[in-house]
Motif scaffolding. Sequence first.
Motif, PDB file in Angstrom:
ATOM      1  N   GLY A 129      47.621   2.914  12.568  1.00 12.01           N
ATOM      2  CA  GLY A 129      46.241   2.675  12.925  1.00 12.01           C
ATOM      3  C   GLY A 129      46.123   3.068  14.393  1.00 12.01           C
ATOM      4  N   LEU A 130      44.982   3.577  14.792  1.00 12.69           N
ATOM      5  CA  LEU A 130      44.827   4.033  16.177  1.00 12.69           C
ATOM      6  C   LEU A 130      43.640   3.359  16.849  1.00 12.69           C
ATOM      7  N   ILE A 131      43.805   3.108  18.132  1.00 11.18           N
ATOM      8  CA  ILE A 131      42.716   2.677  19.006  1.00 11.18           C
ATOM      9  C   ILE A 131      42.586   3.752  20.069  1.00 11.18           C
ATOM     10  N   LEU A 132      41.436   4.385  20.135  1.00  7.45           N
ATOM     11  CA  LEU A 132      41.179   5.436  21.114  1.00  7.45           C
ATOM     12  C   LEU A 132      40.198   4.884  22.136  1.00  7.45           C
ATOM     13  N   THR A 133      40.513   5.049  23.426  1.00  4.64           N
ATOM     14  CA  THR A 133      39.672   4.533  24.499  1.00  4.64           C
ATOM     15  C   THR A 133      39.542   5.573  25.591  1.00  4.64           C
ATOM     16  N   LEU A 165      32.328   9.968  21.126  1.00  5.76           N
ATOM     17  CA  LEU A 165      32.713  11.167  21.866  1.00  5.76           C
ATOM     18  C   LEU A 165      32.604  12.385  20.955  1.00  5.76           C
ATOM     19  N   PRO A 166      32.421  13.590  21.529  1.00  2.96           N
ATOM     20  CA  PRO A 166      32.433  14.791  20.695  1.00  2.96           C
ATOM     21  C   PRO A 166      33.812  14.972  20.039  1.00  2.96           C
ATOM     22  N   SER A 167      33.845  15.596  18.871  1.00  2.00           N
ATOM     23  CA  SER A 167      35.100  15.730  18.127  1.00  2.00           C
ATOM     24  C   SER A 167      36.138  16.572  18.862  1.00  2.00           C
ATOM     25  N   HIS A 168      35.719  17.471  19.741  1.00  2.00           N
ATOM     26  CA  HIS A 168      36.668  18.311  20.482  1.00  2.00           C
ATOM     27  C   HIS A 168      36.905  17.797  21.892  1.00  2.00           C
ATOM     28  N   TYR A 169      36.455  16.580  22.174  1.00  2.00           N
ATOM     29  CA  TYR A 169      36.581  15.993  23.506  1.00  2.00           C
ATOM     30  C   TYR A 169      38.044  15.852  23.891  1.00  2.00           C
ATOM     31  N   TRP A 170      38.339  16.144  25.144  1.00  2.00           N
ATOM     32  CA  TRP A 170      39.655  15.872  25.693  1.00  2.00           C
ATOM     33  C   TRP A 170      39.522  15.549  27.169  1.00  2.00           C
ATOM     34  N   SER A 171      40.308  14.589  27.622  1.00  2.00           N
ATOM     35  CA  SER A 171      40.288  14.185  29.018  1.00  2.00           C
ATOM     36  C   SER A 171      41.643  13.598  29.380  1.00  2.00           C
ATOM     37  N   SER A 172      42.014  13.726  30.624  1.00  2.00           N
ATOM     38  CA  SER A 172      43.282  13.141  31.082  1.00  2.00           C
ATOM     39  C   SER A 172      43.205  11.618  31.127  1.00  2.00           C
ATOM     40  N   THR A 173      42.001  11.054  30.996  1.00  2.00           N
ATOM     41  CA  THR A 173      41.845   9.597  31.012  1.00  2.00           C
ATOM     42  C   THR A 173      41.853   8.984  29.610  1.00  2.00           C
ATOM     43  N   LEU A 174      41.945   9.818  28.583  1.00  2.00           N
ATOM     44  CA  LEU A 174      41.970   9.338  27.203  1.00  2.00           C
ATOM     45  C   LEU A 174      43.235   8.514  26.962  1.00  2.00           C
ATOM     46  N   GLN A 175      43.060   7.351  26.339  1.00  2.00           N
ATOM     47  CA  GLN A 175      44.194   6.490  26.005  1.00  2.00           C
ATOM     48  C   GLN A 175      44.200   6.246  24.501  1.00  2.00           C
ATOM     49  N   VAL A 176      45.395   6.221  23.911  1.00  2.00           N
ATOM     50  CA  VAL A 176      45.534   5.957  22.479  1.00  2.00           C
ATOM     51  C   VAL A 176      46.655   4.939  22.296  1.00  2.00           C
ATOM     52  N   GLN A 177      46.372   3.941  21.475  1.00  2.00           N
ATOM     53  CA  GLN A 177      47.367   2.949  21.097  1.00  2.00           C
ATOM     54  C   GLN A 177      47.530   2.999  19.587  1.00  2.00           C
ATOM     55  N   ARG A 178      48.704   2.620  19.124  1.00  5.20           N
ATOM     56  CA  ARG A 178      48.964   2.579  17.687  1.00  5.20           C
ATOM     57  C   ARG A 178      49.324   1.157  17.271  1.00  5.20           C
ATOM     58  N   TYR A 179      49.040   0.883  16.001  1.00  5.09           N
ATOM     59  CA  TYR A 179      49.451  -0.376  15.387  1.00  5.09           C
ATOM     60  C   TYR A 179      49.703  -0.116  13.918  1.00  5.09           C
ATOM     61  N   THR A 180      50.378  -1.032  13.273  1.00 10.71           N
ATOM     62  CA  THR A 180      50.579  -0.964  11.832  1.00 10.71           C
ATOM     63  C   THR A 180      49.915  -2.180  11.216  1.00 10.71           C
ATOM     64  N   VAL A 181      49.814  -2.192   9.888  1.00 11.07           N
ATOM     65  CA  VAL A 181      49.194  -3.327   9.211  1.00 11.07           C
ATOM     66  C   VAL A 181      50.050  -3.791   8.049  1.00 11.07           C
ATOM     67  N   ASP A 182      49.910  -5.068   7.768  1.00 14.39           N
ATOM     68  CA  ASP A 182      50.429  -5.669   6.542  1.00 14.39           C
ATOM     69  C   ASP A 182      49.201  -5.867   5.669  1.00 14.39           C
TER      70      ASP A 182
END
Length: 185
Positions: A129-133, A165-182
């Motif tokens: 699972g992803l969290i994009l910020t 955000l636009p689908s092709h957006y990219w920035s050096s400030t973009l952060q992504v975290q991952r998690y898993t689920v039960d």
Amino acid sequence: MSIDLTAAQKQQLLQLAWDAIDYGLQTGRVLKPAVDDPVLQRDGASFVTLTLHGELRGCIGSLQAYQPLADDVAQNAFNAAFRDPRFEPLDDSERDALDLHISILSPSSPIHFTSESDLLRQLRPGVDGLILTDGHHRGTFLPQVWESLADPVDFLAHLKRKAGLPSHYWSSTLQVQRYTVDSIP
């Protein structure tokens, strides 16, 4: 720390989610669960997803553990049924045709990447699972979303759009975290 649940505890949470929806239909209020199990009293994060005839009907959750897991599931079941801004509140006529799914989230961890291609290489389809910020933009997809967006490029593009955000957006400030689920059931 992830919460390891037994089959009986998972069944108890599933019943609790249904009870929260039924209580909400009867009273319009959130059920305050009375749960004695110390494992279900540990802080936990959950998402509750409702579908009606195979279509999304509500999905609300917590990305971080801040309250007892039993309370989190009851609150998110109520919110998915009655407070998801994408849908009208659930009514009695829909109750028996609902399907309910609970996802218990692991703590999230940052993904360190140098480019979009580097990030894409690190993704684990069907697992993450992803969290994009980025700034005030934020979005998440549960791992189950991989079932409909199996290509990591599409998954990430749709997650960016969900975050506003636009689908092709990219920035050096973009952060992504991952998690898993039960998953329950």
